[in-house]
Scaffold this motif. Structure first.
Motif, PDB file in Angstrom:
ATOM      1  N   VAL A   1       0.795  -1.244   0.000  1.00 13.32           N
ATOM      2  CA  VAL A   1       0.000   0.000   0.000  1.00 13.32           C
ATOM      3  C   VAL A   1       0.819   1.281   0.000  1.00 13.32           C
ATOM      4  O   VAL A   1       0.243   2.361  -0.104  1.00 13.32           O
ATOM      5  N   VAL A   2       2.159   1.185   0.155  1.00 10.06           N
ATOM      6  CA  VAL A   2       2.920   2.444   0.217  1.00 10.06           C
ATOM      7  C   VAL A   2       3.690   2.665  -1.082  1.00 10.06           C
ATOM      8  O   VAL A   2       3.679   1.838  -1.988  1.00 10.06           O
TER       9      VAL A   2
ATOM     10  N   LYS B   1       9.845  -0.512   2.177  1.00  9.32           N
ATOM     11  CA  LYS B   1       9.060  -1.687   1.744  1.00  9.32           C
ATOM     12  C   LYS B   1       9.072  -1.806   0.212  1.00  9.32           C
ATOM     13  O   LYS B   1       9.304  -2.884  -0.334  1.00  9.32           O
TER      14      LYS B   1
ATOM     15  N   ASP C   1      -5.678  -1.155   1.775  1.00 11.27           N
ATOM     16  CA  ASP C   1      -5.804  -1.864   3.052  1.00 11.27           C
ATOM     17  C   ASP C   1      -7.079  -2.693   3.083  1.00 11.27           C
ATOM     18  O   ASP C   1      -8.063  -2.347   2.477  1.00 11.27           O
TER      19      ASP C   1
ATOM     20  N   THR D   1       1.429  -4.219   7.866  1.00 15.22           N
ATOM     21  CA  THR D   1       1.856  -3.963   9.247  1.00 15.22           C
ATOM     22  C   THR D   1       1.047  -4.849  10.196  1.00 15.22           C
ATOM     23  O   THR D   1      -0.055  -5.285   9.852  1.00 15.22           O
TER      24      THR D   1
ATOM     25  N   LYS E   1      -2.778  -4.743  10.789  1.00 22.74           N
ATOM     26  CA  LYS E   1      -3.767  -5.048   9.748  1.00 22.74           C
ATOM     27  C   LYS E   1      -4.195  -6.515   9.764  1.00 22.74           C
ATOM     28  O   LYS E   1      -4.856  -6.997   8.860  1.00 22.74           O
TER      29      LYS E   1
ATOM     30  N   ARG F   1      -5.804   9.740  12.250  1.00 25.94           N
ATOM     31  CA  ARG F   1      -5.941   8.555  11.391  1.00 25.94           C
ATOM     32  C   ARG F   1      -5.114   7.441  11.985  1.00 25.94           C
ATOM     33  O   ARG F   1      -3.976   7.628  12.375  1.00 25.94           O
TER      34      ARG F   1
ATOM     35  N   GLN G   1      -4.389   2.862  11.664  1.00 26.82           N
ATOM     36  CA  GLN G   1      -4.631   1.593  10.994  1.00 26.82           C
ATOM     37  C   GLN G   1      -5.771   0.882  11.744  1.00 26.82           C
ATOM     38  O   GLN G   1      -6.178   1.306  12.815  1.00 26.82           O
TER      39      GLN G   1
ATOM     40  N   PHE H   1      -4.492   3.485   4.122  1.00 24.53           N
ATOM     41  CA  PHE H   1      -3.278   4.294   3.920  1.00 24.53           C
ATOM     42  C   PHE H   1      -3.428   5.192   2.692  1.00 24.53           C
ATOM     43  O   PHE H   1      -3.053   6.353   2.706  1.00 24.53           O
TER      44      PHE H   1
ATOM     45  N   ILE I   1      -5.015   8.688   3.235  1.00 25.31           N
ATOM     46  CA  ILE I   1      -4.525   9.609   4.284  1.00 25.31           C
ATOM     47  C   ILE I   1      -4.275  11.009   3.741  1.00 25.31           C
ATOM     48  O   ILE I   1      -4.730  12.008   4.331  1.00 25.31           O
TER      49      ILE I   1
ATOM     50  N   GLU J   1       0.064   8.943  12.153  1.00 25.58           N
ATOM     51  CA  GLU J   1       1.344   8.422  12.644  1.00 25.58           C
ATOM     52  C   GLU J   1       1.923   7.484  11.592  1.00 25.58           C
ATOM     53  O   GLU J   1       1.198   6.613  11.064  1.00 25.58           O
ATOM     54  N   ASN J   2       3.195   7.662  11.291  1.00 22.76           N
ATOM     55  CA  ASN J   2       3.893   6.805  10.326  1.00 22.76           C
ATOM     56  C   ASN J   2       5.383   7.076  10.461  1.00 22.76           C
ATOM     57  O   ASN J   2       5.785   8.094  11.021  1.00 22.76           O
TER      58      ASN J   2
ATOM     59  N   ASN K   1       7.551   6.906   5.091  1.00 21.60           N
ATOM     60  CA  ASN K   1       6.188   6.937   4.536  1.00 21.60           C
ATOM     61  C   ASN K   1       5.660   8.370   4.456  1.00 21.60           C
ATOM     62  O   ASN K   1       4.993   8.739   3.497  1.00 21.60           O
TER      63      ASN K   1
ATOM     64  N   HIS L   1       7.105   0.164  13.780  1.00 28.69           N
ATOM     65  CA  HIS L   1       6.503   0.103  12.451  1.00 28.69           C
ATOM     66  C   HIS L   1       7.264  -0.943  11.663  1.00 28.69           C
ATOM     67  O   HIS L   1       8.491  -0.863  11.533  1.00 28.69           O
TER      68      HIS L   1
ATOM     69  N   TYR M   1       6.682  -4.884   9.096  1.00 33.21           N
ATOM     70  CA  TYR M   1       5.805  -5.651   8.206  1.00 33.21           C
ATOM     71  C   TYR M   1       6.006  -7.151   8.392  1.00 33.21           C
ATOM     72  O   TYR M   1       7.134  -7.607   8.602  1.00 33.21           O
TER      73      TYR M   1
END
Ligand code: LMR
Length: 335
Positions: free
Chosen positions: A33-34, A40, A72, A90, A93, A169, A171, A192, A195, A208-209, A213, A234, A236
């Motif tokens: 998703v990023v 990642k 997501d 993450t 999720k 915001r 997850q 994500f 956002i 928060e990230n 990101n 943070h 994965y």
């Protein structure tokens, strides 16, 4: 006309000869998703390179960055249906899968540095967590540790009470929901990919990230303040569809397992620099003010948020949480 028809028939016949079929690559759709220019995104591309080179083309990895294929929640459903073969979500999720133990990794201030993260995720506790996915038709292949989440908002966040009343915001994690409520914020689950617009339109006030990101998705363009709280892990869990993976030819599977090992080392050895570089780019952009906390200020955040450990440790797995404390030496009662 006849010649053309004959050529078409011959070429079709060739396509379906055993040799031609045997040469069809095994396709792995790897969705995340990023953005591509994040730890990642880079690690997924590195896995693709290794997998295709080492299987000599027997495997083709199709990489889908930035939620272009699935966002997501959708991505997890797609994996279970076999519409994609690999993801790297993450821990926050995994709730919809019923693997809520992963949310223990979302507990605020669980780790103080990257070494503590690696000690847990790359050791027996990480393997124990990944093993819990198998009953759900998913294989956990590795953890990629992306350092820490930071807080952004359009007001300066120096004390935890500065979050009071802010729509933040998060997850889809009940632990992160509890973390935000512990300091009076109003948590809003949002994909994500939504956002940036959510921050731009004021649907949410902050998020928060990790800095990689924040920078790669340009959140700093719509957030006036970034506070280096380092308040949460943070990372994965790299996962695959269990049936797909177990049905692979054994030699292909072991080659891919080696490629995952090397991509994990690549990720875990480069993520810190990527996040540091992203912070520098954010600073240079001049678009957001970076707030660093004194040890006393950070301790105030820790004391305000760590209270969620007790309740959620009980709900999600005290044995795992106490195992994490043993590995890191953290004692929430000694703050
Ligand atoms: C988020 O949704 O904020 C993160 O999980 C995005 C990611 O995959 O790093």
């Amino acid at each position: 006309m006849q010649t053309l028809a004959k050529m078409l028939l011959v070429s079709l016949a060739v396509c379906f000869t055993p040799l031609a079929l045997a040469q069809q690559p095994i396709v792995i759709k790897f969705s995340h998703v990023v953005a591509a220019n994040t730890p990642k995104g880079k690690a997924v591309e590195y896995f693709k390179k290794l997998a295709e080179e080492r299987t000599k083309g027997a495997v083709r990895v199709e990489v889908y960055h930035n939620s272009v294929l699935y966002k997501d929640k959708e991505e997890m459903e797609a994996l279970q249906m076999g519409a994609v073969q690999m993801l790297a979500p993450t821990p926050g999720k995994f709730g919809p899968l019923g693997a809520r133990e992963f949310e223990l990794l979302d507990l605020p201030f669980l780790f103080d540095n990257l070494e503590e993260e690696h000690k847990v995720t790359q050791g027996p506790i990480g393997r124990q967590l990944l093993g819990k996915l198998e009953a759900r038709g998913i294989l956990g292949l590795a953890f990629w540790d992306n350092g820490f989440k930071e807080m952004t908002a359009n007001k300066p966040l120096r004390k935890p009470e500065d979050l009071k009343g802010l729509k933040m915001r998060i997850q889809s994690s009940k632990v992160i929901d509890a973390q935000m409520r512990a300091v009076g914020a109003l948590p809003q689950v949002m994909a994500f990919s939504e956002i940036y617009q959510g921050l731009q339109t004021g649907v949410v006030d902050g998020q928060e990230n990790p800095t990689s990101n924040i920078y790669a998705s340009k959140f700093h363009e719509v957030q006036k303040y970034l506070t280096m709280t380092d308040h949460g892990y943070h990372g994965y869990a790299v996962i695959t569809n269990k049936k797909f993976w177990n049905d692979l030819p054994p030699d292909i599977r072991s080659t891919l397992e080696d490629a995952i090992k090397d991509a994990t080392a690549f990720f875990n050895n480069s993520a810190k620099k990527d996040n540091d570089d992203a912070l520098e780019e954010i600073r240079k952009s001049g678009k957001t003010q970076i707030i660093t906390l004194t040890p006393a200020e950070r301790l105030a955040w820790k004391r305000a948020m760590v209270k969620v450990h007790q309740e959620w440790g009980k709900k999600l797995g005290e044995d795992i949480l106490h195992g994490i404390y043993r590995e890191t030496g953290f004692d929430p009662n000694k703050l």
